[in-house]
Design an enzyme around this catalytic site. Structure first.
Site, short mmCIF file in Angstrom:
data_model
loop_
_atom_site.label_atom_id
_atom_site.label_comp_id
_atom_site.label_asym_id
_atom_site.label_seq_id
_atom_site.Cartn_x
_atom_site.Cartn_y
_atom_site.Cartn_z
N VAL A 81 0.66 4.15 -16.48
CA VAL A 81 1.23 5.49 -16.27
C VAL A 81 2.11 5.73 -15.33
CG1 VAL A 81 -1.25 5.57 -15.93
CG2 VAL A 81 -0.68 5.07 -13.86
N ASN A 107 -7.55 7.52 -12.53
CA ASN A 107 -7.81 6.56 -12.22
C ASN A 107 -6.94 5.30 -11.51
OD1 ASN A 107 -10.31 5.03 -10.16
ND2 ASN A 107 -10.15 3.50 -12.20
N TYR A 172 0.27 4.09 1.03
CA TYR A 172 -1.08 4.40 0.16
C TYR A 172 -2.10 5.60 0.62
CZ TYR A 172 -5.54 4.02 -2.19
OH TYR A 172 -7.34 4.30 -2.56
N ILE A 205 -15.43 -0.26 -1.35
CA ILE A 205 -16.46 0.36 -2.78
C ILE A 205 -15.73 -2.08 -2.58
CG2 ILE A 205 -16.82 0.00 -4.73
CD1 ILE A 205 -14.83 2.19 -4.65
#
Length: 268
Positions: A81, A107, A172, A205
């Site tokens: 990407v 994503n 980030y 997560i």
């Protein structure tokens, strides 16, 4: 509705009749593992035609075979990407294969946890080019296709770090803040053209970005749990509903939103 959050298969089936994903063409960047792969499998179980994408050919081939074995109509397209041409080819390949693109899930992502003063130039470039440049490229080219076909849904994977100060995640966090602004500005620009743009902002997560956080029992991870009111990590299956909702006609009047799915982390 029954609680389906603990079982990924049931989690998908529980939404099938409600959200009308059957036959939709869904492209997901960064879908050879982790959250992206789980989302791809979920959309497939809902009857979507799925395009997987990654720059890891081995993982990509494995994920494609796995989804095909589950009965999903799936194709895999290699794409880094960070590359303008790869992203253009990804969306072009999706349209060539299935005739359209209804949902683009941006994503693909990476991060490097370290003190703010110690990032090297190459580390900055890797994170920014993947998490921000890559999101823009995928959104740009999918929007071009959606404008021609009369609409679609673009969903960005953001993060609680987009709006909170979390030590060790300086670069980030900056990229995810940028993702939120991409979401809002693109949503406004394309609102009257049938394209909705929203973001899901995960908290912490289980199995998210495998290999990036291999040790889950560190002071950093324990602090994250202390700051999460539910006192646990989210399970991958608990993210199906938010992405499916934003992809579906059920969210037809929802655009420019950042949906936090974080066990109360941001609220606290």
């Amino acid at each position: 509705m029954a609680d389906t959050t603990r079982n990924s298969a049931n989690g998908a089936e529980g939404y099938r009749e409600i959200f009308g994903i059957d036959g939709k063409v869904v492209c997901i960047s960064g879908s050879s593992r982790g959250l992206g792969k789980s989302l791809a499998a979920c959309f497939g179980r809902l009857g979507a035609k799925v395009v997987l994408s990654s720059n890891n050919n081995e993982d990509l081939a494995e994920a494609e075979a796995e989804l095909a074995g589950q009965g999903t109509e799936v194709t895999a397209i290699h794409a880094d990407v960070r590359s303008h041409e790869d992203c253009k080819a990804l969306i072009g390949g999706t349209v060539d294969r299935f005739g359209r693109i209804d949902v683009m899930v941006c994503n693909a992502g990476t991060d490097i946890i370290k003190p703010a003063h110690s990032y090297e130039e190459a580390e900055w470039d890797e994170i920014v080019d993947t998490n921000l440049r890559g999101y823009y490229y995928c959104a740009k080219f999918s929007a071009q296709a959606m404008l021609e076909q009369g609409g679609g849904s673009i969903i960005m994977t953001s993060s609680v770090a987009s709006s909170l100060g979390i030590p060790g995640l300086t670069v980030y966090a900056a990229t995810k803040g940028g993702v939120n602004q991409l979401t809002r500005t693109m949503a406004i620009e394309w609102a009257d053209k049938g394209i909705r743009v929203n973001a899901v902002a995960p908290g912490f997560i289980n199995n998210f970005m495998d290999g990036v956080h291999p040790n889950l029992d560190t002071p950093y991870q324990r602090r994250a749990m202390d700051l999460t009111p539910m006192r646990r990590r989210g399970n991958l299956s608990e993210y199906f509903g938010p992405y499916i909702f934003l992809a579906s006609p059920a969210a037809s009047f929802v655009t420019g939103e950042i949906l936090y799915v974080d066990g109360g982390y941001a609220a606290s």
